[in-house]
Design an enzyme around this catalytic site. Structure first.
Site, mmCIF file in Angstrom:
data_model
loop_
_atom_site.group_PDB
_atom_site.id
_atom_site.type_symbol
_atom_site.label_atom_id
_atom_site.label_comp_id
_atom_site.label_asym_id
_atom_site.label_seq_id
_atom_site.Cartn_x
_atom_site.Cartn_y
_atom_site.Cartn_z
ATOM 1 N N HIS A 143 0.862 -1.171 0.000
ATOM 2 C CA HIS A 143 0.000 0.000 0.000
ATOM 3 C C HIS A 143 0.906 1.230 0.000
ATOM 4 O O HIS A 143 2.116 1.130 0.205
ATOM 5 C CB HIS A 143 -0.882 -0.005 1.237
ATOM 6 C CG HIS A 143 -2.015 -0.984 1.161
ATOM 7 N ND1 HIS A 143 -3.067 -0.939 2.033
ATOM 8 C CD2 HIS A 143 -2.261 -2.009 0.318
ATOM 9 C CE1 HIS A 143 -3.920 -1.903 1.746
ATOM 10 N NE2 HIS A 143 -3.450 -2.574 0.711
ATOM 11 N N CYS A 159 -5.758 1.849 6.021
ATOM 12 C CA CYS A 159 -6.436 0.569 6.266
ATOM 13 C C CYS A 159 -5.912 -0.058 7.564
ATOM 14 O O CYS A 159 -4.958 0.446 8.162
ATOM 15 C CB CYS A 159 -6.181 -0.363 5.080
ATOM 16 S SG CYS A 159 -4.507 -1.056 5.072
ATOM 17 N N SER A 199 -7.381 7.554 4.022
ATOM 18 C CA SER A 199 -7.448 7.025 5.382
ATOM 19 C C SER A 199 -6.812 5.636 5.435
ATOM 20 O O SER A 199 -7.125 4.766 4.618
ATOM 21 C CB SER A 199 -8.921 6.953 5.795
ATOM 22 O OG SER A 199 -9.073 6.593 7.136
#
Length: 145
Positions: A50, A79, A77
């Protein structure tokens, strides 16, 4: 827009241009970017890269004291995986571009003492909305749906 959030957004745009998921992040220590990255799950066939994870990976190994003085900027936001990593390394502050298209574990971070700031960046929202409308299956895969 804050220059560090803008740098994270540049990373997100880079990921989008590569055909990936447009989430970018930068790790800042004492006013200097020490790691930057973007979601590379598609590009590298990764299950964990990510944007936040890529920025941390690109920062390389740091003493624990450095992480405790950092701010992580991310366009979306975080995870559960990325939030857990923030907690693991003791990063005290996270600046989030937007949480309208996805609400991550902000409350967990706050509950554990992390300062969370949400910028509500229209540029971040628009980029994610465009991506989600173009590639809903890929988006659902990324968020575990």
């Amino acid at each position: 827009m804050d220059k560090f959030l803008e740098a994270a957004l540049e990373e997100a745009r880079k990921g989008y241009a590569e055909g990936g998921i447009p989430i970018g992040s930068v790790l800042v220590h004492k006013g200097q970017i020490i790691g930057r990255g973007h979601n590379k799950r598609v590009q590298q066939g990764s299950v964990v890269l990510h944007g936040e994870m890529d920025a941390l990976e690109n920062a390389g190994r740091q003493p624990a004291s450095v992480y405790r003085e950092c701010v992580l900027y991310t366009t979306l936001s975080p995870c559960p995986m990325c939030s857990g990593t923030i907690l693991l390394y003791g990063i005290p502050k996270v600046v989030i571009g937007e949480n309208k298209t996805f609400m991550g574990e902000e409350q967990l971070l706050r509950d554990r003492g992390v300062e969370v700031e949400v910028a509500d960046s229209q540029e971040c929202i628009e980029l994610m909305q465009r991506f989600i409308s173009e590639k809903p299956a890929l988006w659902n895969e990324d968020i575990g749906v």
